[in-house]
Each structure stands twice: as structure tokens, then as C-alpha cells.
Write a protein that holds these residues in place. Structure first.
Motif, mmCIF file in Angstrom:
data_model
loop_
_atom_site.group_PDB
_atom_site.id
_atom_site.type_symbol
_atom_site.label_atom_id
_atom_site.label_comp_id
_atom_site.label_asym_id
_atom_site.label_seq_id
_atom_site.Cartn_x
_atom_site.Cartn_y
_atom_site.Cartn_z
ATOM 1 N N CYS A 28 0.838 -1.196 0.000
ATOM 2 C CA CYS A 28 0.000 0.000 0.000
ATOM 3 C C CYS A 28 0.876 1.251 0.000
ATOM 4 C CB CYS A 28 -0.937 0.013 1.208
ATOM 5 S SG CYS A 28 -2.321 1.181 1.010
ATOM 6 N N MET A 30 -0.212 3.910 1.485
ATOM 7 C CA MET A 30 -0.615 4.584 2.715
ATOM 8 C C MET A 30 -0.578 3.597 3.885
ATOM 9 S SD MET A 30 -3.779 7.052 1.567
ATOM 10 C CE MET A 30 -3.714 8.045 0.063
ATOM 11 N N CYS A 32 -2.976 3.715 6.720
ATOM 12 C CA CYS A 32 -4.134 4.324 7.377
ATOM 13 C C CYS A 32 -4.358 3.761 8.777
ATOM 14 C CB CYS A 32 -5.385 4.121 6.533
ATOM 15 S SG CYS A 32 -5.266 4.850 4.895
ATOM 16 N N CYS A 35 -7.116 1.012 9.044
ATOM 17 C CA CYS A 35 -7.110 -0.119 8.105
ATOM 18 C C CYS A 35 -7.337 -1.451 8.809
ATOM 19 C CB CYS A 35 -5.799 -0.171 7.329
ATOM 20 S SG CYS A 35 -5.809 -1.440 6.043
ATOM 21 N N SER A 75 -10.075 -5.776 -3.408
ATOM 22 C CA SER A 75 -9.639 -5.257 -2.103
ATOM 23 C C SER A 75 -8.636 -6.278 -1.577
ATOM 24 C CB SER A 75 -10.833 -5.074 -1.160
ATOM 25 O OG SER A 75 -11.454 -6.314 -0.905
ATOM 26 N N GLU A 79 -3.560 -1.857 -1.540
ATOM 27 C CA GLU A 79 -4.198 -0.980 -2.517
ATOM 28 C C GLU A 79 -4.271 -1.654 -3.885
ATOM 29 O OE1 GLU A 79 -5.950 1.567 -4.799
ATOM 30 O OE2 GLU A 79 -5.949 1.752 -2.615
ATOM 31 N N THR A 105 -10.725 1.694 -3.281
ATOM 32 C CA THR A 105 -9.408 2.288 -3.452
ATOM 33 C C THR A 105 -9.216 3.506 -2.554
ATOM 34 O OG1 THR A 105 -7.935 3.408 -5.042
ATOM 35 C CG2 THR A 105 -10.293 3.589 -5.453
ATOM 36 N N ASN A 106 -7.975 3.766 -2.164
ATOM 37 C CA ASN A 106 -7.697 4.996 -1.408
ATOM 38 C C ASN A 106 -7.654 6.213 -2.335
ATOM 39 O OD1 ASN A 106 -5.049 5.086 -2.574
ATOM 40 N ND2 ASN A 106 -4.183 3.945 -0.851
ATOM 41 N N THR A 128 -11.758 6.801 -1.323
ATOM 42 C CA THR A 128 -11.815 7.371 0.021
ATOM 43 C C THR A 128 -11.270 8.795 0.037
ATOM 44 O OG1 THR A 128 -11.533 5.195 1.046
ATOM 45 C CG2 THR A 128 -11.022 7.093 2.415
ATOM 46 N N ASN A 130 -10.987 11.345 3.320
ATOM 47 C CA ASN A 130 -11.335 11.533 4.732
ATOM 48 C C ASN A 130 -11.314 12.990 5.168
ATOM 49 O OD1 ASN A 130 -11.492 8.656 5.239
ATOM 50 N ND2 ASN A 130 -9.279 8.656 4.991
ATOM 51 N N ASN A 141 -4.182 9.031 7.151
ATOM 52 C CA ASN A 141 -3.769 8.160 6.045
ATOM 53 C C ASN A 141 -2.284 7.813 6.046
ATOM 54 O OD1 ASN A 141 -6.236 9.940 4.814
ATOM 55 N ND2 ASN A 141 -6.267 7.853 4.051
ATOM 56 N N VAL A 152 -4.842 13.211 -4.057
ATOM 57 C CA VAL A 152 -6.087 12.429 -4.004
ATOM 58 C C VAL A 152 -7.220 13.239 -4.626
ATOM 59 C CG1 VAL A 152 -7.748 11.253 -2.510
ATOM 60 C CG2 VAL A 152 -5.313 11.220 -1.932
#
Length: 277
Positions: A28, A30, A32, A35, A75, A79, A105-106, A128, A130, A141, A152
Motif C-alpha cells: 500500500c 498509505m 491508514c 485499516c 480489495s 491498494e 481504493t484509497n 476514500t 477523509n 492516512n 487524491v
């Protein structure tokens, strides 16, 4: 033994979802705090071919003989857009099945033209966002170096402007004291006026996250966030709730179930909602 396909997963948003994992644990860009796959030991930013695509196709063929899920969902262990084979598998699923496809997906790699091209045939994309506050974004993240929330946001704009015709459910993860602040929600609402999405989903912790300090948001908090978005022109909002029990429960395939549990922690109550005892 299934290595790439898992579930079907009892999903609060997608009903009965058959998971496809195209990356290796845990890949990934990120790390997060919420997660459900746990922490990311080493952040990855380069797209790679992680899996044998023929093996993925054979596993899907095998499972779909007995199970008709609501969605086949990308998923799993990280990612999905980090996989260079994402587009190939989407095309195979569309050519060989009638099942709808979802990408969770992020959103970071949506700024890449090649990624947008690969996912045009997906039925539902759940990216996502946030917060549009870069400081909050980094707290939650914890992305790889030189990444900020503007990237993003750029990806979401690019997806909105593309020829993608499927649905977009934008997820925002609510952590009390971090993503429920009025001024930040107002700024996010202003950005949301610039992009296309069918639904804004307010999500909260349902299973164990990467960091123990992350707790489920109260219903009062979620409703207050919804109210602020409403007051700022965002109406198509859903508070993600518990999954409902399905009427026709599925037989348990042990290998698939074990592969599912290896991805994240599921309660027995969740499993009992879709599987026969």
C-alpha cells in the motif's frame, strides 16, 4: 487452497461480496490508522505485477460455479490499483461473468491516466477522501513520502472528468475529534461540489483497525457530520450501518473462508449473517 480469491465477504455496503486480492501483503502507498488489514510495514509507490493472472482467473472460475455474489470486489491485502494487472482481470471478469465489479481504493493513483483507463468498465468505484485538510490527511492516512491530499483530490477530479459511466460511492471515514470538525467538513463540502459522485458514505470502524486508539464513531457524531454536509449543499449521504442478514445463506467453503479471515478479523456474528451453520 485459494490464494487470491476470498469470501464471500459479509459487506455492510455491498451485500455478498467475493474478494479478489491482486497484491501481496501488505502492499500500500498509505498506512491508514483505521485499516482492517493492519499496519503497512513498508510503503509501496510503484505499480507491479504481484500475482499469476491465470491462477486468479482459475480461482474465480472455480468459485463462481457455486456462488453468485452481488459483487466481485478488488480489495484485500493493500491498494488494488498498485497491481499492473488490474485492467486485465477487470476485462476477463466482464467477458466471462455477469457479476458486477467493485473497486475499493484509497484514490491516490486515480491521478494516473493509465489507472483511469484500466477501471472504466468497473460498475462501482468506492474511493476514500477523509479530509481535504492536509494535516488531518497525514494523521489518518499516513501516506508515503511527498504525497499530500491534493493528489487524491486531483485523482477524484480526473475520475469525474473521465468517460467512466459507472457509479461512484465516495467514502469518508469518521474519527471523532479528527474528521468531524465543522470547518473541515465545510471545506470538504465545497470541494465535493466540484466532482461527480452518486453517494457520500459516512463510515466508521467496524472491525479492529491498525491503531488501537481509533474507535467507532457514535451515531450522534455521524448524524452531526451528516447535518453539516446537508447545510453545505451535500444531500446524497448514507451513514454505513450494520450488514443485514441474507435470506438464502451460503454453504461455507473452508479454504475461501480461511483466506478471508487471513485478510482481516471478522466476528462470528458477521459470518453467520451470510453462511449456513
Amino acid at each position: 487452497m485459494y490464494k487470491h480469491v476470498f469470501g464471500p465477504v459479509p459487506s455492510r455496503r455491498l451485500g455478498v461480496s467475493l474478494g479478489v486480492d491482486l497484491v501481496k501483503p501488505k502492499s500500500c502507498n498509505m498506512n491508514c490508522v483505521f485499516c482492517e488489514c493492519g499496519a503497512t510495514p513498508k510503503l509501496s509507490t510503484k505499480r507491479e505485477s504481484f500475482k499469476d493472472i491465470k491462477e486468479v482467473e482459475e480461482e474465480l472460475k472455480s468459485v463462481l460455479k457455486d456462488i453468485t455474489p452481488d459483487y466481485i470486489t478488488f480489495s484485500g491485502s493493500g491498494e488494488p490499483t498498485l497491481s499492473k494487472d488490474l485492467g486485465k482481470i477487470i476485462k476477463w471478469i466482464k467477458a466471462n461473468t455477469d457479476v458486477k465489479v467493485c473497486l475499493i481504493t484509497n484514490g491516490l493513483l486515480l491521478k494516473e491516466n493509465e489507472v483511469i483507463e484500466e477501471i472504466l468498465d468497473v460498475d462501482l468505484i468506492i474511493p476514500t477522501l477523509n479530509s481535504v485538510n492536509n494535516e488531518v490527511f497525514h494523521k489518518i492516512n499516513r501516506p508515503a513520502e511527498n504525497i499530500d491530499v491534493a493528489m487524491v483530490m486531483e485523482g477524484l477530479k480526473k475520475l469525474s472528468a473521465s468517460s467512466y459511466k459507472g457509479k461512484i460511492y465516495l467514502e469518508t471515514f469518521i474519527i471523532e475529534g479528527l474528521t468531524d470538525r465543522k470547518e473541515d467538513i465545510e471545506k470538504m463540502a465545497s470541494f465535493l461540489q466540484e466532482i461527480r459522485f452518486d453517494k457520500l458514505q459516512l463510515n466508521s470502524l467496524a472491525r479492529r483497525g491498525a491503531e488501537s486508539w481509533v474507535k467507532p464513531a457514535s451515531l450522534e457524531c455521524l448524524k452531526n457530520v451528516e447535518k453539516i454536509f446537508h447545510e453545505n449543499g451535500i444531500k446524497n449521504i448514507e451513514i454505513v450501518k450494520e450488514m443485514k442478514e441474507i435470506e438464502k445463506k451460503l454453504d461455507i467453503k473452508k479454504d475461501l473462508l480461511e483466506n478471508m479471515k487471513a485478510k482481516r478479523a471478522y466476528s462470528e456474528e458477521e459470518i453467520e449473517k451470510i453462511f449456513k451453520k
